[in-house]
Design a protein around this motif. Structure first.
Motif, PDB file in Angstrom:
ATOM      1  N   UNK A  59     -18.095   4.663  -4.740  1.00  0.00           N
ATOM      2  CA  UNK A  59     -18.925   5.788  -5.246  1.00  0.00           C
ATOM      3  C   UNK A  59     -18.277   6.162  -6.663  1.00  0.00           C
ATOM      4  N   UNK A  60     -19.310   6.844  -7.557  1.00  0.00           N
ATOM      5  CA  UNK A  60     -19.034   7.306  -8.692  1.00  0.00           C
ATOM      6  C   UNK A  60     -18.178   8.438  -8.903  1.00  0.00           C
ATOM      7  N   UNK A  61     -17.102   8.486  -9.701  1.00  0.00           N
ATOM      8  CA  UNK A  61     -16.107   9.776  -9.997  1.00  0.00           C
ATOM      9  C   UNK A  61     -15.714  10.238  -8.725  1.00  0.00           C
ATOM     10  N   UNK A  62     -15.313   9.239  -7.919  1.00  0.00           N
ATOM     11  CA  UNK A  62     -14.417   9.473  -6.823  1.00  0.00           C
ATOM     12  C   UNK A  62     -13.379   8.474  -6.620  1.00  0.00           C
ATOM     13  N   UNK A  63     -12.234   8.735  -5.739  1.00  0.00           N
ATOM     14  CA  UNK A  63     -11.060   7.958  -5.666  1.00  0.00           C
ATOM     15  C   UNK A  63     -11.348   7.116  -4.527  1.00  0.00           C
ATOM     16  N   UNK A  64     -11.338   5.683  -4.468  1.00  0.00           N
ATOM     17  CA  UNK A  64     -11.318   4.889  -3.396  1.00  0.00           C
ATOM     18  C   UNK A  64     -10.163   4.094  -3.369  1.00  0.00           C
ATOM     19  N   UNK A  65      -9.560   4.220  -2.225  1.00  0.00           N
ATOM     20  CA  UNK A  65      -8.197   3.507  -1.750  1.00  0.00           C
ATOM     21  C   UNK A  65      -8.637   2.279  -1.095  1.00  0.00           C
ATOM     22  N   UNK A  66      -7.947   1.128  -1.549  1.00  0.00           N
ATOM     23  CA  UNK A  66      -8.021   0.016  -0.568  1.00  0.00           C
ATOM     24  C   UNK A  66      -6.621  -0.286   0.136  1.00  0.00           C
ATOM     25  N   UNK A  95     -11.227  -0.962 -16.613  1.00  0.00           N
ATOM     26  CA  UNK A  95      -9.718  -0.984 -16.873  1.00  0.00           C
ATOM     27  C   UNK A  95      -8.909  -1.397 -15.805  1.00  0.00           C
ATOM     28  N   UNK A  96      -7.511  -1.815 -15.977  1.00  0.00           N
ATOM     29  CA  UNK A  96      -6.792  -1.872 -14.908  1.00  0.00           C
ATOM     30  C   UNK A  96      -5.351  -1.609 -15.314  1.00  0.00           C
ATOM     31  N   UNK A  97      -4.818  -0.870 -14.268  1.00  0.00           N
ATOM     32  CA  UNK A  97      -3.274  -0.548 -14.365  1.00  0.00           C
ATOM     33  C   UNK A  97      -2.720  -1.311 -13.260  1.00  0.00           C
ATOM     34  N   UNK A 102       0.763   3.020 -19.761  1.00  0.00           N
ATOM     35  CA  UNK A 102      -0.081   1.805 -19.484  1.00  0.00           C
ATOM     36  C   UNK A 102      -1.547   2.556 -19.252  1.00  0.00           C
ATOM     37  N   UNK A 103      -1.407   3.641 -18.698  1.00  0.00           N
ATOM     38  CA  UNK A 103      -2.767   4.300 -18.250  1.00  0.00           C
ATOM     39  C   UNK A 103      -3.306   4.718 -19.427  1.00  0.00           C
ATOM     40  N   UNK A 104      -2.635   5.438 -20.604  1.00  0.00           N
ATOM     41  CA  UNK A 104      -3.274   5.816 -21.780  1.00  0.00           C
ATOM     42  C   UNK A 104      -3.938   4.430 -22.568  1.00  0.00           C
ATOM     43  N   UNK A 105      -3.229   3.182 -22.403  1.00  0.00           N
ATOM     44  CA  UNK A 105      -3.710   2.128 -23.017  1.00  0.00           C
ATOM     45  C   UNK A 105      -5.184   1.756 -22.418  1.00  0.00           C
ATOM     46  N   UNK A 106      -4.975   1.935 -20.874  1.00  0.00           N
ATOM     47  CA  UNK A 106      -6.308   1.578 -20.397  1.00  0.00           C
ATOM     48  C   UNK A 106      -7.320   2.467 -20.890  1.00  0.00           C
ATOM     49  N   UNK A 107      -7.031   3.854 -20.921  1.00  0.00           N
ATOM     50  CA  UNK A 107      -7.973   5.005 -21.391  1.00  0.00           C
ATOM     51  C   UNK A 107      -8.531   4.492 -22.811  1.00  0.00           C
ATOM     52  N   UNK A 108      -7.775   3.962 -23.772  1.00  0.00           N
ATOM     53  CA  UNK A 108      -8.150   4.072 -25.035  1.00  0.00           C
ATOM     54  C   UNK A 108      -9.157   3.238 -25.501  1.00  0.00           C
ATOM     55  N   UNK A 109      -9.562   2.453 -24.339  1.00  0.00           N
ATOM     56  CA  UNK A 109     -10.983   1.711 -24.865  1.00  0.00           C
ATOM     57  C   UNK A 109     -12.230   2.099 -24.120  1.00  0.00           C
ATOM     58  N   UNK A 110     -11.957   3.544 -23.692  1.00  0.00           N
ATOM     59  CA  UNK A 110     -13.213   4.087 -22.999  1.00  0.00           C
ATOM     60  C   UNK A 110     -13.789   3.408 -21.955  1.00  0.00           C
ATOM     61  N   UNK A 111     -13.229   3.073 -20.875  1.00  0.00           N
ATOM     62  CA  UNK A 111     -13.538   2.448 -19.762  1.00  0.00           C
ATOM     63  C   UNK A 111     -14.325   3.320 -18.844  1.00  0.00           C
ATOM     64  N   UNK A 112     -14.879   2.848 -17.916  1.00  0.00           N
ATOM     65  CA  UNK A 112     -15.915   3.866 -17.064  1.00  0.00           C
ATOM     66  C   UNK A 112     -15.312   3.794 -15.591  1.00  0.00           C
ATOM     67  N   UNK A 113     -14.505   2.756 -15.235  1.00  0.00           N
ATOM     68  CA  UNK A 113     -13.933   2.535 -13.895  1.00  0.00           C
ATOM     69  C   UNK A 113     -12.542   2.193 -14.360  1.00  0.00           C
ATOM     70  N   UNK A 114     -11.546   2.721 -13.525  1.00  0.00           N
ATOM     71  CA  UNK A 114     -10.014   2.399 -13.699  1.00  0.00           C
ATOM     72  C   UNK A 114      -9.615   1.715 -12.454  1.00  0.00           C
ATOM     73  N   UNK A 115      -9.212   0.604 -12.531  1.00  0.00           N
ATOM     74  CA  UNK A 115      -8.368   0.015 -11.123  1.00  0.00           C
ATOM     75  C   UNK A 115      -6.916   0.114 -11.356  1.00  0.00           C
TER      76      UNK A 115
END
Lengths: 217, 249
Positions: B28-35, B88-90, B155-168
């Motif tokens: 789901x969009x704009x939600x946190x999904x845990x695996x 993006x990924x952390x 590392x999260x800031x680094x992932x955010x800097x390229x303006x991702x839509x999804x972060x893993x």
């Protein structure tokens, strides 16, 4: 396989809740006997049982909170601990209501009851059967026979209606009976309420065991 | 629930090893999904398939579809570099580039993508990662001087800097103490306002605390997916219950 601290903690809580249920059942039976036999020793014994139930309920509450904080139960374990807290409160509440009946019994040390008690002791024994159904289910970790619980709860409702009508007719015939009739009416009302709580306890056990919500009413 | 990523019949593995077996799942969009799931169940492989980094391992293969906003990221015309920018990924261990300054760690991605106002992007990203106040006076320092929790937020800031839509997030807190963990968790909850988050975790309580939805994987299969509260109070599948209550095996 050796049991984990969570499992040991849960078993301890289970046996305390079963003990509390036994106290609640005994308090109900004894309060009605105290009234029927105008036996002040039995009425005093109900006070003691009520106090024991308060202490045990508090202990179950503390143990359950500790278990949640330290062992973080989830799924069936979480439902179990949550059910034990609620059921423990239910049994403590039953003991409270039994004490209210014993308080009424104490008014009759020196005087006769309005009428011999027949249906009220029947209500008490029906309640004892319901609590036994709940306790057996908790002990064996199975769902109780909800049909039986509904049947017994319906019987309590019928008996209450019958007692209500009978006492109202006493009062209409002779207003001097109002005080004594109201006492018995309250006793029947307390017992009817206890029956509801015993039925709700059964429904809670079903959720604990199966994760399925049922209404026993 | 509107989905950001739709996984359809996903199979993946390495050579003759079949790791993921026919996974279908809506994220789901704009939600946190845990695996969640035991070691070796395919959690990490699954998230690595969501931004096409699984295929970077020699011998790795993928079949099936991963639809990002409805478009399959495995289509022949899909650009893997663009996919990895959008998703993006952390990782588990904080992995800042040790030879670069704090500033350059965050600026690296935007520079590669030809962003002009790099300073603004770096400041914004560090603020979003809740690290700006702690590093703004030492942007030229090496990231090695930061604590583990700070490095992970870098590392999260680094992932955010390229303006991702999804972060893993692949077990982002497993190397962190409880205080640093709490900060990352708080951050994840803030980030879901603007991003779709997928987090792999071994920590059941972490999943329970921060995820809106939880998926339970076992031996490469998706056993159960649902609202987190439901999974942790009343799971439908006995295998899920056995795993989360620690009675597994």
């Amino acid at each position: 396989m050796p049991r984990t601290p969570l499992e040991r903690g849960m078993e301890e809580i289970r046996s305390e809740v079963i003990r509390l249920g036994g106290i609640a059942k005994q308090a109900v039976l004894m309060s009605v006997e105290a009234l029927k036999e105008r036996d002040m020793q039995k009425a005093a014994r109900v006070d003691e049982l009520e106090e024991e139930s308060d202490i045990l309920n508090l202990h179950i509450d503390e143990n359950s909170l500790k278990l949640m904080a330290l062992q973080q139960p989830v799924a069936r374990d979480l439902r179990f601990v949550n059910a034990m807290i609620k059921i423990s409160d239910n049994f403590e509440r039953i003991a409270d209501l039994a004490q209210k009946i014993a308080e009424i019994a104490k008014k009759y040390e020196e005087r006769e009851l309005l009428k011999p008690l027949i249906d009220i002791p029947r209500m008490a024994s029906t309640i004892a059967e319901m609590i036994e159904l709940d306790l057996e289910a908790i002990e064996r970790h199975v769902s109780p026979d909800t049909e039986k619980l509904v049947e017994k709860d319906d019987l309590l409702d019928e008996l209450y209606a019958q007692i209500y009508n009978e006492l109202i007719s006493f009062m209409l015939r002779d207003p001097r009976t109002i005080d004594d009739a109201t006492d018995l009416l309250f006793v029947a009302r307390y017992l009817e309420r206890i029956g509801d709580i015993a039925a709700k306890t059964g429904a809670r056990v079903v959720y604990m065991v199966e994760g399925r919500r049922v209404w026993v009413k | 629930m509107e989905s950001k990523i739709e996984v359809v019949g996903l199979n993946a593995g390495f050579g003759s090893t079949h790791v993921l077996k026919n996974i279908s799942l809506s994220i789901p969009r704009n939600r946190v999904t845990a695996i969640i799931g035991p070691s070796g169940c395919g959690k990490s492989t699954f998230v690595r398939c969501l931004n096409r980094i699984h295929e970077l391992v020699p011998g790795a293969w993928v079949r099936g579809k991963v639809l990002l906003d409805g478009k399959n990221i495995y289509d022949s015309d899909a650009d893997p570099v663009e996919v990895r920018r959008r998703v993006g990924m952390v990782f588990q261990k904080p992995n800042p580039f040790p030879a670069m300054s704090i500033f350059d760690n965050v600026a690296y991605g935007p520079r590669i993508h030809g962003v002009k106002d790099v300073h603004r992007v770096v400041e914004e990203s560090l603020k979003k990662a809740a690290l700006w106040e702690e590093v703004k006076h030492r942007l030229s320092h090496s990231p090695v001087s930061l604590s583990g929790g700070q490095q992970q937020r870098l590392c999260i800031a680094r992932a955010l800097a390229v303006k991702p839509e999804v972060i893993l997030f692949d077990e982002p807190c497993s190397a962190l103490d409880p205080v640093a963990t709490a900060k990352i968790e708080e951050l994840v909850l803030e980030l879901k306002e603007n991003y779709t988050i997928v987090i792999v975790t071994h920590n059941m309580q972490q999943a329970a605390r921060i995820a809106d939805y939880t998926a339970f994987f076992l031996m490469g299969e998706l056993v159960e997916f649902g609202e987190t509260a439901e999974i942790f109070e009343n799971p439908r599948d006995k295998r899920t219950e056995d795993y989360i209550t620690g009675r597994f095996g």
